[in-house]
Design a protein around this motif. Sequence first.
Motif, PDB file in Angstrom:
ATOM      1  N   PRO A  77      -8.294   5.727   4.466  1.00 45.29           N
ATOM      2  CA  PRO A  77      -9.047   4.473   4.659  1.00 45.29           C
ATOM      3  C   PRO A  77     -10.180   4.336   3.637  1.00 45.29           C
ATOM      4  CG  PRO A  77      -9.771   6.105   6.235  1.00 45.29           C
ATOM      5  CD  PRO A  77      -8.721   6.773   5.405  1.00 45.29           C
ATOM      6  N   LYS A 135       1.877   4.794  -3.562  1.00 47.07           N
ATOM      7  CA  LYS A 135       1.841   6.245  -3.749  1.00 47.07           C
ATOM      8  C   LYS A 135       3.001   6.700  -4.629  1.00 47.07           C
ATOM      9  CE  LYS A 135       4.179   7.480   0.555  1.00 47.07           C
ATOM     10  NZ  LYS A 135       5.514   7.574  -0.038  1.00 47.07           N
ATOM     11  N   ASP A 146      -0.715   9.166   4.073  1.00 46.95           N
ATOM     12  CA  ASP A 146      -0.498   8.474   5.336  1.00 46.95           C
ATOM     13  C   ASP A 146      -1.784   7.862   5.894  1.00 46.95           C
ATOM     14  OD1 ASP A 146       1.473   7.697   7.046  1.00 46.95           O
ATOM     15  OD2 ASP A 146       1.233   9.389   8.402  1.00 46.95           O
ATOM     16  N   PRO A 157       9.209   5.682   7.697  1.00 52.68           N
ATOM     17  CA  PRO A 157       8.534   6.890   7.181  1.00 52.68           C
ATOM     18  C   PRO A 157       9.502   8.058   6.971  1.00 52.68           C
ATOM     19  CG  PRO A 157       7.380   5.991   9.088  1.00 52.68           C
ATOM     20  CD  PRO A 157       8.657   5.257   8.988  1.00 52.68           C
ATOM     21  N   ASP A 158      10.654   8.037   7.626  1.00 56.97           N
ATOM     22  CA  ASP A 158      11.560   9.183   7.536  1.00 56.97           C
ATOM     23  C   ASP A 158      12.546   9.077   6.378  1.00 56.97           C
ATOM     24  OD1 ASP A 158      10.526  10.301  10.013  1.00 56.97           O
ATOM     25  OD2 ASP A 158      11.490   8.583  10.960  1.00 56.97           O
ATOM     26  N   ARG A 182       0.819  -1.193   0.000  1.00 57.74           N
ATOM     27  CA  ARG A 182       0.000   0.000   0.000  1.00 57.74           C
ATOM     28  C   ARG A 182       0.867   1.262   0.000  1.00 57.74           C
ATOM     29  NH1 ARG A 182      -5.719   0.972   0.539  1.00 57.74           N
ATOM     30  NH2 ARG A 182      -5.931   2.834   1.773  1.00 57.74           N
ATOM     31  N   PHE A 183       1.907   1.206   0.813  1.00 56.31           N
ATOM     32  CA  PHE A 183       2.829   2.336   0.958  1.00 56.31           C
ATOM     33  C   PHE A 183       3.541   2.635  -0.361  1.00 56.31           C
ATOM     34  CE2 PHE A 183       7.222   3.644   2.183  1.00 56.31           C
ATOM     35  CZ  PHE A 183       6.915   4.834   2.810  1.00 56.31           C
ATOM     36  N   LEU A 208      -5.413  -0.299   8.628  1.00 59.24           N
ATOM     37  CA  LEU A 208      -5.475   0.780   7.641  1.00 59.24           C
ATOM     38  C   LEU A 208      -6.621   1.747   7.915  1.00 59.24           C
ATOM     39  CD1 LEU A 208      -4.647  -0.805   4.191  1.00 59.24           C
ATOM     40  CD2 LEU A 208      -3.442   1.040   5.347  1.00 59.24           C
ATOM     41  N   ASP A 209      -7.691   1.237   8.514  1.00 55.03           N
ATOM     42  CA  ASP A 209      -8.844   2.095   8.777  1.00 55.03           C
ATOM     43  C   ASP A 209      -8.661   2.970  10.011  1.00 55.03           C
ATOM     44  OD1 ASP A 209     -10.264   1.375   6.596  1.00 55.03           O
ATOM     45  OD2 ASP A 209     -11.544  -0.079   7.606  1.00 55.03           O
ATOM     46  N   VAL A 210      -7.845   2.501  10.942  1.00 56.95           N
ATOM     47  CA  VAL A 210      -7.792   3.237  12.211  1.00 56.95           C
ATOM     48  C   VAL A 210      -6.452   3.919  12.465  1.00 56.95           C
ATOM     49  CG1 VAL A 210      -9.552   1.803  13.295  1.00 56.95           C
ATOM     50  CG2 VAL A 210      -7.154   1.173  13.541  1.00 56.95           C
ATOM     51  N   MET A 211      -5.434   3.596  11.687  1.00 57.57           N
ATOM     52  CA  MET A 211      -4.118   4.200  11.943  1.00 57.57           C
ATOM     53  C   MET A 211      -3.528   4.787  10.671  1.00 57.57           C
ATOM     54  SD  MET A 211      -2.139   1.507  14.366  1.00 57.57           S
ATOM     55  CE  MET A 211      -0.723   2.561  14.628  1.00 57.57           C
ATOM     56  N   THR A 212      -2.568   5.693  10.837  1.00 57.94           N
ATOM     57  CA  THR A 212      -1.831   6.175   9.676  1.00 57.94           C
ATOM     58  C   THR A 212      -0.797   5.119   9.283  1.00 57.94           C
ATOM     59  OG1 THR A 212      -0.117   7.215  11.000  1.00 57.94           O
ATOM     60  CG2 THR A 212      -2.056   8.550  10.506  1.00 57.94           C
ATOM     61  N   VAL A 213      -0.374   5.179   8.026  1.00 58.50           N
ATOM     62  CA  VAL A 213       0.619   4.206   7.556  1.00 58.50           C
ATOM     63  C   VAL A 213       1.919   4.363   8.342  1.00 58.50           C
ATOM     64  CG1 VAL A 213       2.019   3.529   5.578  1.00 58.50           C
ATOM     65  CG2 VAL A 213      -0.414   3.964   5.280  1.00 58.50           C
ATOM     66  N   SER A 214       2.331   5.616   8.590  1.00 60.55           N
ATOM     67  CA  SER A 214       3.581   5.769   9.346  1.00 60.55           C
ATOM     68  C   SER A 214       3.396   5.279  10.779  1.00 60.55           C
ATOM     69  CB  SER A 214       4.093   7.205   9.306  1.00 60.55           C
ATOM     70  OG  SER A 214       3.052   8.124   9.370  1.00 60.55           O
ATOM     71  N   GLY A 215       2.210   5.471  11.339  1.00 51.09           N
ATOM     72  CA  GLY A 215       1.932   4.932  12.670  1.00 51.09           C
ATOM     73  C   GLY A 215       2.072   3.413  12.707  1.00 51.09           C
TER      74      GLY A 215
END
Lengths: 215, 343
Positions: free
Chosen positions: B316, A30, B313, A85-86, A26-27, A174-181
Amino acid sequence: MERVAVGLLVFLSGAAVMVLEIIGARFLAKDFGGAFYVWVSQIGVVLAALAAGYYAGGALADRAPRMGVLAGLLLPAGALTWVIPDFSGTVIEALILRHPADEPIPLVWQKLDPALGSVVVFGLPCFALATVSPFMIRVAAPCPGHVGRTSGRLIAASTLGSIAGVGVSGYILLDVMTVSGIFRLTGVLTGFLGAACWGLGRWGPASRRAREAAP
Amino acid sequence: MGAGVAPGPGGSAMRFGVRARRVAQVAGVAGVLFAGAAAALAAPWHVVFEATSPYHHIRVIDEDGMRVLSFDGSTETQMSLSDPLRGHFEYTEYFHLVWLWQSRLSNVLMIGLGGASVQRAYAHYYPEVTVETVELDPTVVQVARDYFHFKEGPKQKVRVEDGRVFVRRTTRAYDAIVIDAYTAGRYGSFIPYHLATREFFELARRRLGTNGVVAYNVIGSLRGYQADILGAVYRTLNAVFPRVYLFPARESDNVVLVATCASQPVTLRQLQRRADAIVRGRRVSLPGFRTRVAAFRSLPPSNAHRSPVLTDDYAPVDGLLSGRTLRALEAAPAAPASPRPRK
């Protein structure tokens, strides 16, 4: 008790690999787009990292069957996952923008660029996580007569962990957190597994047996 | 395949006399007609093309004088077999409204080709406008050429690439960007998340001129069906573009969002005057252009304020499509509804 700890260790390392694989695909989209090749390369690269990790983990376990070795692999892998993420943006940007602007990217690079990106970002963490299973088989098998049962149990635990990792990341995270999280969380989990290895080696009964088994 | 082309018995008539031949011909024609009718009764539609690409199970189906492009069992595009400029989905006509903000339209980028409804219409009604299309699936490009009258040329270019990768790497400037890269499948819609985030719209805005516009098709409606995704895409576009307007389609659950670089708000009256001028100036000859303008809506969807801004980031889209994300966000307002921008 020790059995449960070892099983949990292997289970969680299997889960972490699949979180990286699924969230990673997913990441990468982009930057590399929604192309089919992104999925193909992500799966291929993670499997290659697993193969290398199994091989190296098994060899290491025979040479130095100490839990500290595993901790030494997992702690840096956790740190590396934390910083995904950095650092990944710059690396991937360089990979994409090396092609001349306004011209189509040659097909061969459309296929290989996502794989290169995947190797750079996810190769080492997945490699380190894959060393856990063969290492733990060597350490946890009480005697050669039980290698079959022990390896079967641990590989099953690792695969069950992978299933859990796929489900949790795809359906919930994916629904509840950011990808970097999610990457930070996986980094913390991997670091925690490293710390647990260190603790088991220091105080766990496995360490005693490992010392006895050492040549 | 092959309905109505069953060989009639006429072929064996050659050695008879003229009269006999004529009789045989009549019998042959009748035979062909009969075979065709029988085939039509047995199979009112037939598949003229079928392939599985890396992205979809693609079929081209002819049925009742219509040609249908089907992805994974659901209709993407349709076109009249007798007149390729008819039979298309009504929502695609809202993509012509970019003229209202760009009275000198000359360069358009389209992301998503499908059955080339918009490309075909642009080539016919505005032959002087250059249209560049980016389509991810090479099989779709082939199908549009072979079955949907899509003709490439100096004014109609197509590139097989991911839309976002293209927008990021191109250095060209466009008057308008039309995004229709959203597909509906048997199990609901699929939205490529990387073409719906704030970062993507920022890339798109960099490729637009001063009065540039983005037209974006959302499969959904203002209330009810997939309203959550509409609210989120609206809010995300609005985070990048000063004005976003809605054009809800009348005949289907589609809403075309038009986002403008111009910050001056417009009213329906103003747009209608612009439309009159454009039609009078013969720049737009699309029948019903002025009717489409009437769908204009400047108020945001009612759920926009509580929808998340989609980012690379946090996007959803699958949860939004199923309606569960907004419910979860409402239950727990501490969830990352709109995470801080990362640059």
